[in-house]
Every structure is written in structure tokens, then in C-alpha cells.
Design a protein around this motif. Structure first.
Motif, PDB file in Angstrom:
ATOM      1  N   SER A  94      40.212  39.179  27.262  1.00 48.85           N
ATOM      2  CA  SER A  94      39.598  38.193  28.156  1.00 48.85           C
ATOM      3  C   SER A  94      38.694  37.211  27.424  1.00 48.85           C
ATOM      4  O   SER A  94      38.495  36.089  27.889  1.00 48.85           O
ATOM      5  N   ILE A  95      38.134  37.589  26.296  1.00 49.52           N
ATOM      6  CA  ILE A  95      37.270  36.656  25.557  1.00 49.52           C
ATOM      7  C   ILE A  95      37.910  36.171  24.264  1.00 49.52           C
ATOM      8  O   ILE A  95      37.344  35.330  23.577  1.00 49.52           O
ATOM      9  N   LYS A  96      39.087  36.658  23.946  1.00 49.20           N
ATOM     10  CA  LYS A  96      39.753  36.285  22.702  1.00 49.20           C
ATOM     11  C   LYS A  96      39.984  34.776  22.615  1.00 49.20           C
ATOM     12  O   LYS A  96      39.785  34.176  21.563  1.00 49.20           O
ATOM     13  N   ASP A  97      40.363  34.137  23.724  1.00 52.81           N
ATOM     14  CA  ASP A  97      40.599  32.694  23.699  1.00 52.81           C
ATOM     15  C   ASP A  97      39.334  31.920  23.345  1.00 52.81           C
ATOM     16  O   ASP A  97      39.378  30.950  22.593  1.00 52.81           O
ATOM     17  N   GLY A  98      38.191  32.352  23.874  1.00 49.71           N
ATOM     18  CA  GLY A  98      36.924  31.713  23.546  1.00 49.71           C
ATOM     19  C   GLY A  98      36.570  31.882  22.079  1.00 49.71           C
ATOM     20  O   GLY A  98      36.060  30.966  21.434  1.00 49.71           O
ATOM     21  N   VAL A  99      36.848  33.066  21.549  1.00 52.34           N
ATOM     22  CA  VAL A  99      36.590  33.330  20.134  1.00 52.34           C
ATOM     23  C   VAL A  99      37.500  32.445  19.281  1.00 52.34           C
ATOM     24  O   VAL A  99      37.049  31.810  18.319  1.00 52.34           O
ATOM     25  N   ASP A 100      38.774  32.366  19.654  1.00 53.93           N
ATOM     26  CA  ASP A 100      39.709  31.521  18.903  1.00 53.93           C
ATOM     27  C   ASP A 100      39.272  30.059  18.907  1.00 53.93           C
ATOM     28  O   ASP A 100      39.341  29.384  17.883  1.00 53.93           O
ATOM     29  N   SER A 101      38.815  29.589  20.041  1.00 53.48           N
ATOM     30  CA  SER A 101      38.366  28.200  20.152  1.00 53.48           C
ATOM     31  C   SER A 101      37.165  27.942  19.246  1.00 53.48           C
ATOM     32  O   SER A 101      37.115  26.940  18.520  1.00 53.48           O
ATOM     33  N   ALA A 102      36.192  28.843  19.280  1.00 53.15           N
ATOM     34  CA  ALA A 102      35.011  28.699  18.427  1.00 53.15           C
ATOM     35  C   ALA A 102      35.413  28.748  16.953  1.00 53.15           C
ATOM     36  O   ALA A 102      34.891  27.994  16.127  1.00 53.15           O
ATOM     37  N   TRP A 103      36.348  29.609  16.623  1.00 55.38           N
ATOM     38  CA  TRP A 103      36.808  29.750  15.244  1.00 55.38           C
ATOM     39  C   TRP A 103      37.483  28.483  14.763  1.00 55.38           C
ATOM     40  O   TRP A 103      37.264  28.040  13.640  1.00 55.38           O
ATOM     41  N   ASN A 104      38.324  27.906  15.602  1.00 52.25           N
ATOM     42  CA  ASN A 104      39.018  26.673  15.212  1.00 52.25           C
ATOM     43  C   ASN A 104      38.038  25.537  14.973  1.00 52.25           C
ATOM     44  O   ASN A 104      38.197  24.758  14.029  1.00 52.25           O
ATOM     45  N   THR A 105      37.012  25.458  15.803  1.00 51.75           N
ATOM     46  CA  THR A 105      35.981  24.434  15.625  1.00 51.75           C
ATOM     47  C   THR A 105      35.232  24.652  14.316  1.00 51.75           C
ATOM     48  O   THR A 105      34.998  23.713  13.542  1.00 51.75           O
ATOM     49  N   LEU A 106      34.865  25.900  14.057  1.00 46.06           N
ATOM     50  CA  LEU A 106      34.147  26.233  12.829  1.00 46.06           C
ATOM     51  C   LEU A 106      35.005  25.948  11.604  1.00 46.06           C
ATOM     52  O   LEU A 106      34.544  25.347  10.631  1.00 46.06           O
ATOM     53  N   LYS A 107      36.250  26.343  11.659  1.00 41.69           N
ATOM     54  CA  LYS A 107      37.168  26.116  10.533  1.00 41.69           C
ATOM     55  C   LYS A 107      37.277  24.629  10.218  1.00 41.69           C
ATOM     56  O   LYS A 107      37.188  24.219   9.062  1.00 41.69           O
ATOM     57  N   SER A 108      37.440  23.811  11.244  1.00 43.52           N
ATOM     58  CA  SER A 108      37.535  22.362  11.053  1.00 43.52           C
ATOM     59  C   SER A 108      36.251  21.795  10.460  1.00 43.52           C
ATOM     60  O   SER A 108      36.285  20.937   9.571  1.00 43.52           O
ATOM     61  N   SER A 109      35.127  22.274  10.949  1.00 43.22           N
ATOM     62  CA  SER A 109      33.834  21.787  10.461  1.00 43.22           C
ATOM     63  C   SER A 109      33.617  22.135   8.997  1.00 43.22           C
ATOM     64  O   SER A 109      33.121  21.317   8.219  1.00 43.22           O
ATOM     65  N   VAL A 110      33.984  23.345   8.617  1.00 36.79           N
ATOM     66  CA  VAL A 110      33.822  23.766   7.217  1.00 36.79           C
ATOM     67  C   VAL A 110      34.723  22.939   6.318  1.00 36.79           C
ATOM     68  O   VAL A 110      34.293  22.445   5.261  1.00 36.79           O
ATOM     69  N   LYS A 111      35.970  22.755   6.732  1.00 38.59           N
ATOM     70  CA  LYS A 111      36.903  21.944   5.928  1.00 38.59           C
ATOM     71  C   LYS A 111      36.402  20.514   5.782  1.00 38.59           C
ATOM     72  O   LYS A 111      36.460  19.930   4.704  1.00 38.59           O
ATOM     73  N   GLU A 112      35.933  19.959   6.871  1.00 37.26           N
ATOM     74  CA  GLU A 112      35.435  18.575   6.853  1.00 37.26           C
ATOM     75  C   GLU A 112      34.235  18.448   5.924  1.00 37.26           C
ATOM     76  O   GLU A 112      34.165  17.534   5.104  1.00 37.26           O
ATOM     77  N   ALA A 113      33.295  19.370   6.041  1.00 39.66           N
ATOM     78  CA  ALA A 113      32.094  19.304   5.211  1.00 39.66           C
ATOM     79  C   ALA A 113      32.416  19.483   3.747  1.00 39.66           C
ATOM     80  O   ALA A 113      31.927  18.722   2.904  1.00 39.66           O
ATOM     81  N   SER A 114      33.237  20.459   3.432  1.00 38.55           N
ATOM     82  CA  SER A 114      33.534  20.671   2.014  1.00 38.55           C
ATOM     83  C   SER A 114      34.389  19.537   1.451  1.00 38.55           C
ATOM     84  O   SER A 114      34.261  19.190   0.290  1.00 38.55           O
ATOM     85  N   GLY A 115      35.217  18.935   2.279  1.00 41.08           N
ATOM     86  CA  GLY A 115      36.014  17.792   1.840  1.00 41.08           C
ATOM     87  C   GLY A 115      35.180  16.553   1.543  1.00 41.08           C
ATOM     88  O   GLY A 115      35.491  15.791   0.638  1.00 41.08           O
ATOM     89  N   LYS A 116      34.118  16.358   2.295  1.00 45.25           N
ATOM     90  CA  LYS A 116      33.248  15.194   2.107  1.00 45.25           C
ATOM     91  C   LYS A 116      32.521  15.232   0.771  1.00 45.25           C
ATOM     92  O   LYS A 116      32.197  14.201   0.210  1.00 45.25           O
ATOM     93  N   PHE A 117      32.228  16.413   0.304  1.00 44.50           N
ATOM     94  CA  PHE A 117      31.369  16.533  -0.864  1.00 44.50           C
ATOM     95  C   PHE A 117      32.082  17.123  -2.073  1.00 44.50           C
ATOM     96  O   PHE A 117      31.464  17.706  -2.934  1.00 44.50           O
ATOM     97  N   LYS A 118      33.391  16.963  -2.147  1.00 44.55           N
ATOM     98  CA  LYS A 118      34.141  17.408  -3.310  1.00 44.55           C
ATOM     99  C   LYS A 118      33.795  16.505  -4.483  1.00 44.55           C
ATOM    100  O   LYS A 118      33.511  15.337  -4.334  1.00 44.55           O
ATOM    101  N   ASP A 119      33.869  17.103  -5.644  1.00 46.26           N
ATOM    102  CA  ASP A 119      33.609  16.299  -6.869  1.00 46.26           C
ATOM    103  C   ASP A 119      34.698  15.316  -7.141  1.00 46.26           C
ATOM    104  O   ASP A 119      35.802  15.440  -6.852  1.00 46.26           O
TER     105      ASP A 119
END
Length: 96
Positions: free
Chosen positions: A71-96
Motif C-alpha cells: 500500500s505504501i510501495k508506490d509512494g516510496v517508489d515516487s520519492a525514490w525516483n525524485t531523489l534519484k533524479s535530483s542526485v543525478k542532476e546535482a552531480s552532473g552540474k558539478f562534474k569536472d
């Protein structure tokens, strides 16, 4: 091992990866110009909040019984996808 346990294990591994990526950003910030440090620190702060949210979701999942965790797995998946995108975006912005 149950599906719930496997799912939790997978999500913990992702959290560990994202924390490591955050540590890399922190190290990069410490050796950067003041302007870059401000930008990186803002991203870090945002990501730390999202990681904390991910931890909270994982904790909620752990508290659910085997039958109720779906019942809460979908909410967890949604939060995870948002976090994953945010981490990728942040690390991509500051690559050498």
C-alpha cells in the motif's frame, strides 16, 4: 527472503550510493571558488533533505506488515525516483 525484504535491501543500497555521491559533492565544494561553493552547498542541502525523506519512507515501509507494505510501495517508489533524479542532476552540474 520476502519481496518486502528484498525491496528494502535494494532501497538501502540506493541510499548508500546517493550518500556517497553527496560526499563527493561536499569534497568538491570544499575545493571550489566561493560562488561554486554556494551553488554546491545549496544542492547538498536540498539533497540531504531528500535523502532524509527517503530514509523516512524506508522506515515507514519497515513498519508495515508483509501484507500492507504494498500500500505504501508506490509512494516510496515516487520519492525514490525524485531523489534519484535530483542526485543525478546535482552531480552532473558539478562534474569536472
Amino acid at each position: 527472503m520476502s519481496d518486502k525484504d528484498l525491496y528494502q535491501q535494494k532501497m538501502r543500497a540506493h541510499l548508500d550510493e546517493w550518500k556517497a555521491e553527496l560526499d563527493k559533492l561536499k569534497a568538491k565544494a570544499s575545493g571550489s571558488s566561493a560562488d561554486t561553493q554556494l551553488k554546491i552547498n545549496k544542492q547538498i542541502s536540498t539533497l540531504e533533505g531528500k535523502i532524509d525523506e527517503g530514509k523516512a519512507r524506508l522506515s515507514q515501509l519497515a513498519d508495515k506488515g508483509e501484507d500492507a507494505w504494498d500500500s505504501i510501495k508506490d509512494g516510496v517508489d515516487s520519492a525514490w525516483n525524485t531523489l534519484k533524479s535530483s542526485v543525478k542532476e546535482a552531480s552532473g552540474k558539478f562534474k569536472d
